[in-house]
Design a protein around this motif. Structure first.
Motif, PDB file in Angstrom:
ATOM      1  N   PRO A   1      -7.164   7.293   5.067  1.00  0.00           N
ATOM      2  CA  PRO A   1      -5.732   7.147   4.753  1.00  0.00           C
ATOM      3  C   PRO A   1      -5.450   5.862   3.987  1.00  0.00           C
ATOM      4  O   PRO A   1      -6.335   5.012   3.850  1.00  0.00           O
ATOM      5  N   TRP A   2      -4.197   5.725   3.525  1.00  0.00           N
ATOM      6  CA  TRP A   2      -3.816   4.603   2.679  1.00  0.00           C
ATOM      7  C   TRP A   2      -2.635   3.838   3.289  1.00  0.00           C
ATOM      8  O   TRP A   2      -1.497   3.958   2.828  1.00  0.00           O
TER       9      TRP A   2
ATOM     10  N   PHE B   1      -6.700   4.568  -8.056  1.00  0.00           N
ATOM     11  CA  PHE B   1      -6.858   3.529  -9.070  1.00  0.00           C
ATOM     12  C   PHE B   1      -7.751   2.434  -8.520  1.00  0.00           C
ATOM     13  O   PHE B   1      -7.334   1.662  -7.653  1.00  0.00           O
ATOM     14  N   ALA B   2      -8.994   2.363  -8.982  1.00  0.00           N
ATOM     15  CA  ALA B   2      -9.916   1.312  -8.538  1.00  0.00           C
ATOM     16  C   ALA B   2      -9.699   0.070  -9.393  1.00  0.00           C
ATOM     17  O   ALA B   2     -10.532  -0.317 -10.215  1.00  0.00           O
TER      18      ALA B   2
ATOM     19  N   ILE C   1      -2.351   5.806  -6.101  1.00  0.00           N
ATOM     20  CA  ILE C   1      -2.786   4.972  -4.978  1.00  0.00           C
ATOM     21  C   ILE C   1      -3.576   3.793  -5.528  1.00  0.00           C
ATOM     22  O   ILE C   1      -4.559   3.966  -6.255  1.00  0.00           O
ATOM     23  N   ILE C   2      -3.154   2.553  -5.184  1.00  0.00           N
ATOM     24  CA  ILE C   2      -3.772   1.338  -5.711  1.00  0.00           C
ATOM     25  C   ILE C   2      -4.082   0.390  -4.550  1.00  0.00           C
ATOM     26  O   ILE C   2      -3.220   0.143  -3.707  1.00  0.00           O
ATOM     27  N   PRO C   3      -5.278  -0.145  -4.485  1.00  0.00           N
ATOM     28  CA  PRO C   3      -5.559  -1.155  -3.454  1.00  0.00           C
ATOM     29  C   PRO C   3      -4.621  -2.352  -3.613  1.00  0.00           C
ATOM     30  O   PRO C   3      -4.373  -2.815  -4.725  1.00  0.00           O
ATOM     31  N   ARG C   4      -4.127  -2.842  -2.493  1.00  0.00           N
ATOM     32  CA  ARG C   4      -3.210  -3.981  -2.525  1.00  0.00           C
ATOM     33  C   ARG C   4      -4.030  -5.275  -2.533  1.00  0.00           C
ATOM     34  O   ARG C   4      -4.086  -6.018  -1.557  1.00  0.00           O
TER      35      ARG C   4
ATOM     36  N   LEU D   1      -0.960   0.334  -2.235  1.00  0.00           N
ATOM     37  CA  LEU D   1       0.324   0.708  -2.811  1.00  0.00           C
ATOM     38  C   LEU D   1       0.318   2.213  -3.046  1.00  0.00           C
ATOM     39  O   LEU D   1      -0.659   2.756  -3.569  1.00  0.00           O
ATOM     40  N   THR D   2       1.406   2.879  -2.676  1.00  0.00           N
ATOM     41  CA  THR D   2       1.564   4.298  -2.954  1.00  0.00           C
ATOM     42  C   THR D   2       2.766   4.452  -3.880  1.00  0.00           C
ATOM     43  O   THR D   2       3.905   4.191  -3.486  1.00  0.00           O
TER      44      THR D   2
END
Length: 216
Positions: free
Chosen positions: A195-196, A63-64, A83-86, A202-203
């Motif tokens: 990796p995340w 999710f960008a 998957i979202i950038p925090r 956020l996963t």
């Protein structure tokens, strides 16, 4: 296909630049930039519709987006991990870190890229057509009253010189100086490749709501 990318349309240039350096490419959906002009609940509903439409073959959705005023809170996943950038907004994805955003914001700044400019110009000229020049000038004078400059983020994904030309009319009207700053797409690249780590992403597991602790 087991991975899909859903991105805000304002990031299209940058997303495509990152993908050109990758050996494979996930299916991509670019949402309308105009969602940012909607109430939070409407933006959330539109994003949930995108998630609801994800096919059964997809196991991971990237999710960008950032928190975007709380619009992603409460979104619910399907049969996939999300998957979202925090980040609160996409500025760290374009500048490379939260620290660079803070540094660039020491001067009250209206940030721009070609993608943001396309959306911003559409809003401006739609308002100009609807309200006329005098009322539009008054509205934008109020909106920009606390800003000291426009700042183009040079992400290397678009023609910076052309973007400044596209902004020329508004620069003249608004009277703010326009400066440039170098961008950094490392965070956006990490979203696509992993990796995340928890501190940066956020996963969200399958069939789970997006919950966000405001610690970024």
């Amino acid at each position: 296909m087991d991975t899909m990318l859903i991105s805000c349309g304002t990031l299209e240039d940058e997303v495509r630049k990152v993908l050109t350096a990758m050996p494979g490419s996930p299916r991509i959906i670019f949402t309308e930039a105009a969602l940012h002009d909607k109430p939070t609940s409407q933006m959330r509903d539109a994003l949930q519709q995108e998630l609801n439409a994800v096919g059964s073959e997809v196991r991971r959705v990237l999710f960008a987006y950032g928190l975007c005023g709380g619009a992603i809170k409460g979104l619910v996943t399907g049969n996939f991990t999300l998957i979202i950038p925090r980040v609160h907004d996409c500025l760290p994805l374009l500048l490379g870190s939260r620290e660079k955003v803070v540094e660039a914001s020491q001067i009250p700044t209206f940030f721009l890229t070609a993608g943001w400019l396309k959306f911003s110009n559409k809003c401006y000229y739609d308002t100009l057509k609807r309200m006329g020049e005098r009322k539009t000038a008054m509205a934008y004078e109020m909106m920009l009253a606390n800003y000291k400059r426009f700042l183009f983020i040079d992400t290397g994904a678009y023609d910076l010189a052309q973007a400044r030309v596209d902004m020329e009319d508004r620069l003249r009207r608004h009277g703010l100086p326009a400066e440039n700053v170098s961008g950094d797409l490392t965070w956006l690249r990490r979203l696509m490749t992993g990796p995340w780590p928890q501190e940066d992403f956020l996963t969200i597991l399958p069939h789970s709501p997006v919950e966000w602790e405001d610690d970024s």
